[in-house]
Design an enzyme around this catalytic site. Structure first.
Site, short mmCIF file in Angstrom:
data_model
loop_
_atom_site.label_atom_id
_atom_site.label_comp_id
_atom_site.label_asym_id
_atom_site.label_seq_id
_atom_site.Cartn_x
_atom_site.Cartn_y
_atom_site.Cartn_z
N LYS A 147 35.91 38.21 55.99
CA LYS A 147 34.54 37.83 55.64
C LYS A 147 34.52 36.48 54.89
O LYS A 147 33.70 35.62 55.18
CB LYS A 147 33.87 38.89 54.74
CG LYS A 147 33.75 40.26 55.37
CD LYS A 147 32.93 41.22 54.51
CE LYS A 147 33.52 41.53 53.15
NZ LYS A 147 34.79 42.28 53.19
N ARG A 194 26.57 46.66 49.47
CA ARG A 194 27.80 47.45 49.58
C ARG A 194 27.55 48.94 49.33
O ARG A 194 28.48 49.73 49.42
CB ARG A 194 28.77 46.95 48.52
CG ARG A 194 30.10 46.45 49.09
CD ARG A 194 30.87 45.87 47.93
NE ARG A 194 32.23 45.58 48.19
CZ ARG A 194 32.72 44.35 48.27
NH1 ARG A 194 31.92 43.31 48.21
NH2 ARG A 194 34.01 44.17 48.43
N ARG A 203 47.76 37.96 50.99
CA ARG A 203 46.69 36.99 50.72
C ARG A 203 46.91 36.16 49.44
O ARG A 203 47.26 36.70 48.40
CB ARG A 203 45.35 37.74 50.61
CG ARG A 203 44.17 36.86 50.29
CD ARG A 203 42.87 37.44 50.75
NE ARG A 203 42.45 38.61 50.01
CZ ARG A 203 41.33 39.29 50.28
NH1 ARG A 203 40.54 38.90 51.27
NH2 ARG A 203 41.01 40.36 49.58
N ARG A 214 44.81 37.46 44.13
CA ARG A 214 43.66 38.10 43.47
C ARG A 214 44.13 39.34 42.71
O ARG A 214 45.04 40.03 43.16
CB ARG A 214 42.63 38.53 44.53
CG ARG A 214 41.64 37.44 44.86
CD ARG A 214 40.74 37.81 46.00
NE ARG A 214 40.13 39.14 45.94
CZ ARG A 214 39.12 39.53 46.70
NH1 ARG A 214 38.59 38.69 47.56
NH2 ARG A 214 38.65 40.75 46.62
N ARG A 271 40.11 50.64 47.31
CA ARG A 271 39.07 49.79 47.91
C ARG A 271 38.70 50.29 49.31
O ARG A 271 37.53 50.29 49.69
CB ARG A 271 39.53 48.33 47.97
CG ARG A 271 39.44 47.64 46.63
CD ARG A 271 40.32 46.42 46.58
NE ARG A 271 39.78 45.29 47.31
CZ ARG A 271 40.52 44.23 47.66
NH1 ARG A 271 41.80 44.16 47.35
NH2 ARG A 271 39.96 43.24 48.31
#
Ligand code: AMP
Length: 215
Positions: free
Chosen positions: A15, A90, A129, A159, A170
């Site tokens: 995203k 969300r 990531r 992150r 998550r």
């Protein structure tokens, strides 16, 4: 009247990467609640400090914390700019709140771009990531934090929620609280499924094509 699109998908579905392309190339205003909360947390505001603990553990922040910020941004744009919502809504409550915020504005939800990626691929992307602290570029392939950002030479970081423990929470939160939103928008005929396991430019091309239908 501006267009309003929602980019939807699990963590690691791309995203953020696609939103940056849409805002840079198609001049959409990219509203990412995750970026806003990370910024608030880096500044050390009360809201940011409250949010950080929940974010780092893979939980959602309370609806009230994001509904107001998003509504204020949308109202501020005054219908003049195209908007891409990333990471919002969300929860069902946020989807209802978005409908309420759009009343009396020039915007309607035009399309929900639903990015699909298998869990095994999501996991690999997230655990690899790195994000650039200067230009915000996202790298989903193995790259060391000791290397400079390939785009601007800035510093790369991991992150706080990109680790195995937070990831399983998550994904569970995504399935239980976020995925039901898709039915809500499907019932209105707004959902377009985008295969997000393809190369970034191919995914972007599909997204651009969908967005061009709403001129
Ligand atoms: P993201 O950058 O979209 O992956 O968001 C990172 C984290 O920020 C999420 O795991 C949540 O803790 C928090 N967050 C972002 N957007 C929302 C939202 N709309 N509602 C609640 N929490 C959010």
């Amino acid at each position: 009247m501006g267009r309003l699109a929602i980019i939807f998908g699990p963590p690691g579905s791309g995203k953020g990467t696609q939103s940056r392309l849409v805002s840079d190339s198609l001049d959409f205003c990219h509203l990412s609640t995750g970026d806003m909360l990370r910024e608030a947390s880096n500044i050390g505001s009360d809201l940011g400090l409250k949010a950080r603990e929940l974010m780092d553990s893979g939980n959602l922040v309370p609806d009230d914390m994001v509904n107001g910020i998003v509504a204020a941004h949308i109202h501020g744009l005054d219908g003049k700019k195209d908007v891409l919502l990333d990471g919002y809504p969300r929860t069902m409550e946020q989807a209802y709140a978005l409908d309420r915020s759009l009343m009396g504005t020039q915007y309607n939800v035009n399309v929900v771009l639903s990015l699909t990626v298998r869990d095994s691929v999501l996991k690999e992307r997230i655990l690899n990531r790195k994000v650039c602290t200067s230009c915000g570029s996202i790298f989903g392939v193995p790259v060391s934090v000791l290397e400079p950002c390939g785009n601007c030479g800035g510093k790369l970081v991991v992150r706080g929620d990109d680790n195995l423990e937070a990831l399983s929470d998550r994904l569970q939160v995504y399935r239980e609280r976020t995925l039901p939103i898709l039915n809500f928008y499907s019932d209105r005929g707004l959902v377009v499924v985008i295969d997000a396991e393809r190369p970034v430019p191919e995914i972007f091309s599909s997204i651009s094509k969908e967005l061009s239908k709403f001129y």
